[in-house]
Design a protein around this motif. Structure first.
Motif, PDB file in Angstrom:
ATOM      1  N   THR A   1       0.783  -1.234   0.000  1.00  0.00           N
ATOM      2  CA  THR A   1       0.000   0.000   0.000  1.00  0.00           C
ATOM      3  C   THR A   1       0.815   1.284   0.000  1.00  0.00           C
ATOM      4  O   THR A   1       0.296   2.333  -0.399  1.00  0.00           O
ATOM      5  CB  THR A   1      -0.940   0.037   1.227  1.00  0.00           C
TER       6      THR A   1
ATOM      7  N   THR B   1       4.158   5.915  -2.438  1.00  0.00           N
ATOM      8  CA  THR B   1       4.483   7.302  -2.761  1.00  0.00           C
ATOM      9  C   THR B   1       5.261   7.943  -1.618  1.00  0.00           C
ATOM     10  O   THR B   1       5.267   7.427  -0.490  1.00  0.00           O
ATOM     11  CB  THR B   1       3.200   8.117  -3.012  1.00  0.00           C
TER      12      THR B   1
ATOM     13  N   GLY C   1       2.922   8.830   1.111  1.00  0.00           N
ATOM     14  CA  GLY C   1       2.567   7.655   1.896  1.00  0.00           C
ATOM     15  C   GLY C   1       3.653   7.284   2.890  1.00  0.00           C
ATOM     16  O   GLY C   1       3.362   6.934   4.033  1.00  0.00           O
TER      17      GLY C   1
ATOM     18  N   THR D   1      -4.424  13.255   2.135  1.00  0.00           N
ATOM     19  CA  THR D   1      -4.261  12.764   0.760  1.00  0.00           C
ATOM     20  C   THR D   1      -5.489  13.034  -0.096  1.00  0.00           C
ATOM     21  O   THR D   1      -5.400  13.020  -1.325  1.00  0.00           O
ATOM     22  CB  THR D   1      -3.943  11.254   0.744  1.00  0.00           C
TER      23      THR D   1
ATOM     24  N   GLU E   1      -5.222   6.502   0.041  1.00  0.00           N
ATOM     25  CA  GLU E   1      -3.763   6.472   0.135  1.00  0.00           C
ATOM     26  C   GLU E   1      -3.294   6.813   1.546  1.00  0.00           C
ATOM     27  O   GLU E   1      -2.447   6.131   2.128  1.00  0.00           O
ATOM     28  CB  GLU E   1      -3.146   7.462  -0.862  1.00  0.00           C
TER      29      GLU E   1
END
Length: 399
Positions: free
Chosen positions: A137, A140, A143, A174, A334
Motif C-alpha cells: 500500500t 508514494t 505515503g 491525501t 492512500e
C-alpha cells in the motif's frame, strides 16, 4: 422455495469458508473467489473485487464486510445478517473457549511456561503483517511520510484515542491530492440515511448507557463498537488499539501483556476473521464474574466489533456507484492505508517491549517473521510448533 434452497446452500458455503479459511483478508479473498465466484457463480470476479475494494475504504473487518455485502446483494438484509452470524460464530466460539481455558489455567496456578515462545511469535506475526501492508500500500513519498509519522505518533502517544485521529487526518491530507485521480462523469448522489443513523444511534446510545450505568458489559460493547467504527486495515491494525486500551490504559488493564499476546497468536492460528480476537479479550475482561460473565463478555465484545462495519457497508453500498466517481474519495485511501501501515509497524515494537530482551525472544520473533516471509507453512502449524517446542523445553528443564 428455489430462493430458500439457494440461500441455504449459500450459508452452507459461508460456514465451510468460516472453518477452512486461514490467513487474513488477503488470503480470504482467494478463497472467496474460488468458492463464491468460480464454483457457485453467485457473482462475477469484477463484482467481488469491487465489493472488496469498497470494504477496504470503510472501517471494519474487510473479509466480514465483503461476505455480508455479498449476502446483501443476493438476498437483502436478512441473508446478510445470517451471513455475518455464520461467518463469525466458529471463530468467536473457539476464541471464547481459549479465553476460558487461559482463565482456568491461571486460577489453578498451573504454569504457562509452555507458552513462552508464543508471545514473541505473536510479535513476529504483527511484524510480518506490517511488512505486507507496507509493501502493498505505501508507494508514494506522501505515503512514506504519513506512515512514519503515524508510527512515531502512535508510539509516543499510547492512548486509544490517538489512532482514529491519525487515520482520519491522514485520509484528509491525501484527499487534497484528488487532482491526481482520473476524472469520471459525476451523477447525483441519493443517500438513504437509515443504516448510517442506525450506526450512529447505537454508538451514541452505547456510550451514554455505559457512562450512566458503568456496567462492564455495556462498556465493553461500547469500546469494541467504537474501535470497530474507526479501524481501517483489518485485524493487524486493530491489535495496537486493543493492546493500548485493554493492557496499557491504566483505568482498565483487564489483561496482562502475556495473556494478550498468547490470545493474538491463537487468533492467528484459527480460520475465519481475526477480529474474533475481541471475544477472547471480552471473556478475560469479565473473568471475575464466572463462566456466565466470560460468555457474556465474549458475545458483547464480538458483536460490538462486527456490527459497525456491517451497518456502514449496508449504508454505503446503496450509493457506492455514485460516490466512487468522486476523486477525493479515492484519493483519501492512500493516506488511510499508509497510516494503517505505520500503526501496525509501531505496534510490533510496542508489543515486544513487555517481553524480556533476551536472545531467545529476539530469535523467535525473527524466525517467525522469516518463516512467514520465505515459506508457505500455514500459520496454525507455526503456532503449533511453538507450543510443542515450549512443552519440550519445559519438560527438559524440569527433569
Amino acid at each position: 422455495m428455489i430462493g430458500r434452497v439457494r440461500y441455504y446452500i449459500f450459508l452452507r458455503d459461508i460456514l465451510m469458508l468460516a472453518v477452512t479459511t486461514f490467513g487474513g483478508p488477503q488470503a480470504h479473498l482467494a478463497h472467496f473467489q474460488k468458492v463464491l465466484v468460480d464454483k457457485r457463480k453467485y457473482l462475477t470476479e469484477d463484482d467481488l473485487m469491487e465489493i472488496n475494494s469498497l470494504c477496504q475504504i470503510l472501517p471494519g473487518p474487510t473479509s466480514t464486510q465483503t461476505l455480508t455485502a455479498i449476502g446483501f446483494k443476493i438476498g437483502g438484509p436478512t441473508l446478510a445478517y445470517l451471513t455475518l452470524l455464520v461467518w463469525i460464530l466458529p471463530a468467536v466460539i473457539l476464541m471464547t473457549l481459549a479465553a476460558m481455558l487461559m482463565s482456568s489455567i491461571e486460577e489453578k496456578n498451573w504454569s504457562l511456561e509452555f507458552t513462552r515462545f508464543i508471545q514473541p511469535m505473536a510479535v513476529g506475526f504483527v511484524s510480518y503483517g506490517a511488512f505486507v501492508i507496507i509493501q502493498k500500500t505505501v508507494r508514494t513519498k506522501t505515503g512514506i511520510v504519513l506512515m512514519v509519522t503515524a508510527a512515531i505518533l502512535s508510539y509516543l502517544i499510547q492512548t486509544p484515542y490517538v489512532f482514529p485521529v491519525i487515520l482520519l487526518c491522514s485520509g484528509l491530507l491525501t484527499a487534497l491530492k484528488y487532482k491526481n485521480q482520473p476524472k469520471e462523469e459525476k451523477v447525483k448522489i441519493v443517500v438513504p440515511w437509515a443504516n448510517f443513523l442506525l450506526w450512529a444511534g447505537v454508538l451514541i446510545f452505547a456510550a451514554a448507557l455505559g457512562g450512566i450505568t458503568r456496567a462492564l458489559p455495556v462498556r465493553l460493547f461500547e469500546n469494541f463498537y467504537r474501535n470497530g467504527s474507526l479501524i481501517f486495515g483489518g485485524g493487524q491494525v486493530l491489535t495496537p488499539l486493543l493492546y493500548t486500551e485493554f493492557v496499557q490504559y491504566a483505568p482498565k488493564q483487564y489483561l496482562t501483556s502475556g495473556e494478550f499476546l498468547s490470545g493474538y497468536a491463537i487468533a492467528q492460528s484459527l480460520p475465519g476473521p481475526v477480529f474474533s480476537f475481541s471475544s477472547y479479550i471480552g471473556a478475560l475482561s469479565m473473568r471475575e464474574y464466572g463462566t456466565g460473565g466470560e460468555i457474556l463478555g465474549a458475545l458483547v465484545s464480538a458483536f460490538g466489533i462486527f456490527l459497525p462495519g456491517t451497518f456502514l457497508i449496508f449504508f454505503v453500498i446503496r450509493f457506492w456507484e455514485s460516490l466512487k466517481r468522486y476523486r477525493a474519495v479515492r484519493a483519501s485511501l492512500e493516506g488511510i492505508t499508509a497510516a494503517s501501515a505505520g500503526l501496525v509497524a509501531a505496534s510490533a515494537v510496542i508489543l515486544f517491549q513487555p517481553l524480556e530482551n533476551t536472545i531467545i525472544n529476539f530469535s523467535v520473533t525473527i524466525a517467525t517473521f522469516l518463516l512467514l516471509l520465505f515459506t508457505k507453512i500455514p500459520s496454525p502449524l507455526i503456532i503449533l510448533g511453538g507450543l510443542l517446542l515450549g512443552f519440550v523445553v519445559r519438560w527438559a528443564t524440569e527433569r
